[in-house]
Design a protein around this motif. Structure first.
Motif, PDB file in Angstrom:
ATOM      1  N   LEU A 188      12.709  -4.235  -2.329  1.00  0.00           N
ATOM      2  CA  LEU A 188      11.355  -4.391  -1.789  1.00  0.00           C
ATOM      3  C   LEU A 188      11.201  -3.646  -0.467  1.00  0.00           C
ATOM      4  CD1 LEU A 188      10.687  -8.147  -2.608  1.00  0.00           C
ATOM      5  CD2 LEU A 188       9.512  -6.167  -3.593  1.00  0.00           C
ATOM      6  N   ASP A 189      12.231  -3.673   0.376  1.00  0.00           N
ATOM      7  CA  ASP A 189      12.184  -2.922   1.638  1.00  0.00           C
ATOM      8  C   ASP A 189      12.107  -1.420   1.367  1.00  0.00           C
ATOM      9  OD1 ASP A 189      12.256  -5.205   3.146  1.00  0.00           O
ATOM     10  OD2 ASP A 189      14.413  -5.110   3.574  1.00  0.00           O
ATOM     11  N   ALA A 190      12.895  -0.941   0.412  1.00  0.00           N
ATOM     12  CA  ALA A 190      12.908   0.489   0.097  1.00  0.00           C
ATOM     13  C   ALA A 190      11.567   0.941  -0.460  1.00  0.00           C
ATOM     14  CB  ALA A 190      14.024   0.784  -0.903  1.00  0.00           C
ATOM     15  N   ARG A 191      10.959   0.131  -1.294  1.00  0.00           N
ATOM     16  CA  ARG A 191       9.662   0.503  -1.865  1.00  0.00           C
ATOM     17  C   ARG A 191       8.562   0.471  -0.805  1.00  0.00           C
ATOM     18  NH1 ARG A 191       9.041  -1.824  -8.014  1.00  0.00           N
ATOM     19  NH2 ARG A 191      11.124  -1.220  -8.767  1.00  0.00           N
ATOM     20  N   ALA A 192       8.605  -0.502   0.084  1.00  0.00           N
ATOM     21  CA  ALA A 192       7.581  -0.592   1.123  1.00  0.00           C
ATOM     22  C   ALA A 192       7.619   0.638   2.023  1.00  0.00           C
ATOM     23  CB  ALA A 192       7.790  -1.863   1.953  1.00  0.00           C
ATOM     24  N   ALA A 193       8.807   1.196   2.253  1.00  0.00           N
ATOM     25  CA  ALA A 193       8.935   2.359   3.122  1.00  0.00           C
ATOM     26  C   ALA A 193       8.246   3.585   2.546  1.00  0.00           C
ATOM     27  CB  ALA A 193      10.415   2.661   3.375  1.00  0.00           C
ATOM     28  N   HIS A 194       8.039   3.589   1.213  1.00  0.00           N
ATOM     29  CA  HIS A 194       7.418   4.751   0.547  1.00  0.00           C
ATOM     30  C   HIS A 194       6.091   4.406  -0.136  1.00  0.00           C
ATOM     31  CE1 HIS A 194      10.993   7.216   1.211  1.00  0.00           C
ATOM     32  NE2 HIS A 194      11.717   6.175   0.854  1.00  0.00           N
ATOM     33  N   ASP A 195       5.534   3.247   0.195  1.00  0.00           N
ATOM     34  CA  ASP A 195       4.253   2.821  -0.388  1.00  0.00           C
ATOM     35  C   ASP A 195       4.307   2.696  -1.901  1.00  0.00           C
ATOM     36  OD1 ASP A 195       2.805   2.457   1.925  1.00  0.00           O
ATOM     37  OD2 ASP A 195       2.143   4.544   2.030  1.00  0.00           O
ATOM     38  N   HIS A 196       5.453   2.342  -2.440  1.00  0.00           N
ATOM     39  CA  HIS A 196       5.571   2.118  -3.876  1.00  0.00           C
ATOM     40  C   HIS A 196       5.263   0.657  -4.191  1.00  0.00           C
ATOM     41  CE1 HIS A 196       8.391   5.816  -4.339  1.00  0.00           C
ATOM     42  NE2 HIS A 196       7.161   6.124  -4.674  1.00  0.00           N
ATOM     43  N   PRO A 197       4.812   0.361  -5.425  1.00  0.00           N
ATOM     44  CA  PRO A 197       4.520  -1.027  -5.780  1.00  0.00           C
ATOM     45  C   PRO A 197       5.744  -1.912  -5.570  1.00  0.00           C
ATOM     46  CG  PRO A 197       3.673   0.484  -7.450  1.00  0.00           C
ATOM     47  CD  PRO A 197       4.520   1.294  -6.510  1.00  0.00           C
ATOM     48  N   PRO A 198       5.536  -3.155  -5.121  1.00  0.00           N
ATOM     49  CA  PRO A 198       4.241  -3.820  -4.939  1.00  0.00           C
ATOM     50  C   PRO A 198       3.615  -3.642  -3.554  1.00  0.00           C
ATOM     51  CG  PRO A 198       5.995  -5.399  -4.634  1.00  0.00           C
ATOM     52  CD  PRO A 198       6.662  -4.100  -4.996  1.00  0.00           C
ATOM     53  N   ALA A 199       4.290  -2.913  -2.648  1.00  0.00           N
ATOM     54  CA  ALA A 199       3.724  -2.729  -1.310  1.00  0.00           C
ATOM     55  C   ALA A 199       2.505  -1.828  -1.334  1.00  0.00           C
ATOM     56  CB  ALA A 199       4.786  -2.153  -0.380  1.00  0.00           C
ATOM     57  N   GLY A 200       2.512  -0.825  -2.183  1.00  0.00           N
ATOM     58  CA  GLY A 200       1.387   0.089  -2.335  1.00  0.00           C
ATOM     59  C   GLY A 200       0.972   0.180  -3.788  1.00  0.00           C
ATOM     60  N   ARG A 201       0.026   1.061  -4.047  1.00  0.00           N
ATOM     61  CA  ARG A 201      -0.476   1.251  -5.409  1.00  0.00           C
ATOM     62  C   ARG A 201      -0.113   2.652  -5.895  1.00  0.00           C
ATOM     63  NH1 ARG A 201      -4.719  -1.929  -6.901  1.00  0.00           N
ATOM     64  NH2 ARG A 201      -4.152  -1.236  -9.010  1.00  0.00           N
ATOM     65  N   LEU A 202      -0.054   2.799  -7.209  1.00  0.00           N
ATOM     66  CA  LEU A 202       0.249   4.084  -7.826  1.00  0.00           C
ATOM     67  C   LEU A 202      -0.730   4.349  -8.959  1.00  0.00           C
ATOM     68  CD1 LEU A 202       4.145   4.343  -8.330  1.00  0.00           C
ATOM     69  CD2 LEU A 202       2.724   5.843  -6.931  1.00  0.00           C
ATOM     70  N   ALA A 203      -1.002   5.607  -9.196  1.00  0.00           N
ATOM     71  CA  ALA A 203      -1.714   6.032 -10.396  1.00  0.00           C
ATOM     72  C   ALA A 203      -1.057   7.309 -10.875  1.00  0.00           C
ATOM     73  CB  ALA A 203      -3.202   6.254 -10.124  1.00  0.00           C
ATOM     74  N   ARG A 204      -0.796   7.377 -12.149  1.00  0.00           N
ATOM     75  CA  ARG A 204      -0.152   8.551 -12.747  1.00  0.00           C
ATOM     76  C   ARG A 204      -1.139   9.194 -13.709  1.00  0.00           C
ATOM     77  NH1 ARG A 204       3.511   8.933 -17.470  1.00  0.00           N
ATOM     78  NH2 ARG A 204       4.872  10.758 -17.227  1.00  0.00           N
ATOM     79  N   LEU A 205      -1.540  10.421 -13.388  1.00  0.00           N
ATOM     80  CA  LEU A 205      -2.495  11.164 -14.203  1.00  0.00           C
ATOM     81  C   LEU A 205      -1.756  12.323 -14.857  1.00  0.00           C
ATOM     82  CD1 LEU A 205      -4.191   9.596 -12.070  1.00  0.00           C
ATOM     83  CD2 LEU A 205      -5.748  11.537 -12.007  1.00  0.00           C
TER      84      LEU A 205
END
Length: 270
Positions: A169-186
């Motif tokens: 969770l700490d590693a993902r928050a540092a890069h705005d990855h879920p669940p700290a941030g949102r993603l969309a893949r187009l």
């Protein structure tokens, strides 16, 4: 030694080619295959343990609807004492007589360009470990890895979900990855490689312009770049990724034409 008829084949696009004898980038002849498939692993087990009775469980041996059940019945019935397989055998099998489980190349997901790689690695080792020692006899799990100090490997070996979750969770928050941030893949797919790239580039530029014009706080628009699987079923694939803020205010006005696939908060970027 390399077999004279050796061939590399992509299971996604069907391309076939002879294995390179030299690195195409630097020219070095220090090129050798890494890892192994289930068929080769089965052969290695039989070579190392001549008395072993093996079965292989992969997409080549379980093509039909009932093939899974039949193969499992053969193994549970004692026809074989070693089962070699892909991740298909990691989940949900109750085999009380299994006392030893080996995980080959357990850190493969860690080397892929995907934020969920550590989670999949922890999940795989934990699930496979659950196949051993389910009966009266104790079980043992052996994990092969090139990254024994990685947090996912260490936590899985210790059955420590809390430690893994905290670090991840700490590693993902540092890069705005879920669940700290949102993603969309187009992803845009087209039979013409140049058109796929141009259409994806136009979409990325349009999203960036619209975001800035409206004063939205995000998300970041990344790409376009070739998708991890850059060609599938004859279609070239280009990917645009939105990361950080909620992507919906930016995407909800767009009527995506044919050829686009949109995945909000994808479980994988591959």
């Amino acid at each position: 030694p390399r077999p004279p008829d050796a061939v590399l084949q992509c299971h996604e696009c069907g391309r076939r080619a002879a294995p390179p004898r030299r690195c195409p980038a630097c020219g070095s002849d220090r090129v050798r295959p890494m890892g192994m498939g289930t068929e080769r692993l089965q052969a290695e087990v039989e070579r190392a343990f001549p008395a072993a009775r093996t079965l292989r469980w992969d997409r080549d041996t379980v093509r039909g609807r009932d093939d899974h059940r039949r193969l499992l019945e053969r193994f549970a019935g004692g026809e074989a004492n070693v089962l070699v397989g892909t991740q298909m055998i990691a989940k949900g099998l109750d085999l009380p007589r299994v006392t030893l489980v080996g995980v080959i190349n357990a850190d493969l997901s860690l080397r892929l360009p995907d934020y969920a790689g550590p989670e999949r690695t922890f999940q795989l080792i934990s699930q496979v470990a659950g196949r051993a020692g389910r009966g009266d006899l104790p079980g043992r799990v052996v994990v092969q890895t090139y990254a024994p100090d990685h947090a996912a490997i260490v936590a899985a070996a210790a059955h420590d979900y809390e430690a893994f979750a905290a670090a991840e969770l700490d590693a993902r928050a540092a890069h705005d990855h879920p669940p700290a941030g949102r993603l969309a893949r187009l992803v845009y797919a087209d039979r013409d490689r140049a058109r796929a790239r141009d259409v994806a580039a136009a979409m990325a530029a349009s999203l960036t312009e619209d975001r800035d014009r409206r004063g939205l706080p995000g998300p970041r628009v990344l790409g376009p770049t070739a998708a991890f699987i850059s060609r599938r079923r004859g279609l070239y694939r280009q990917q645009v990724t939105l990361r950080g803020a909620d992507p919906m205010p930016l995407l909800q006005r767009i009527d995506f034409p044919r050829g686009w696939t949109v995945d909000i908060d994808p479980v994988s970027l591959l």
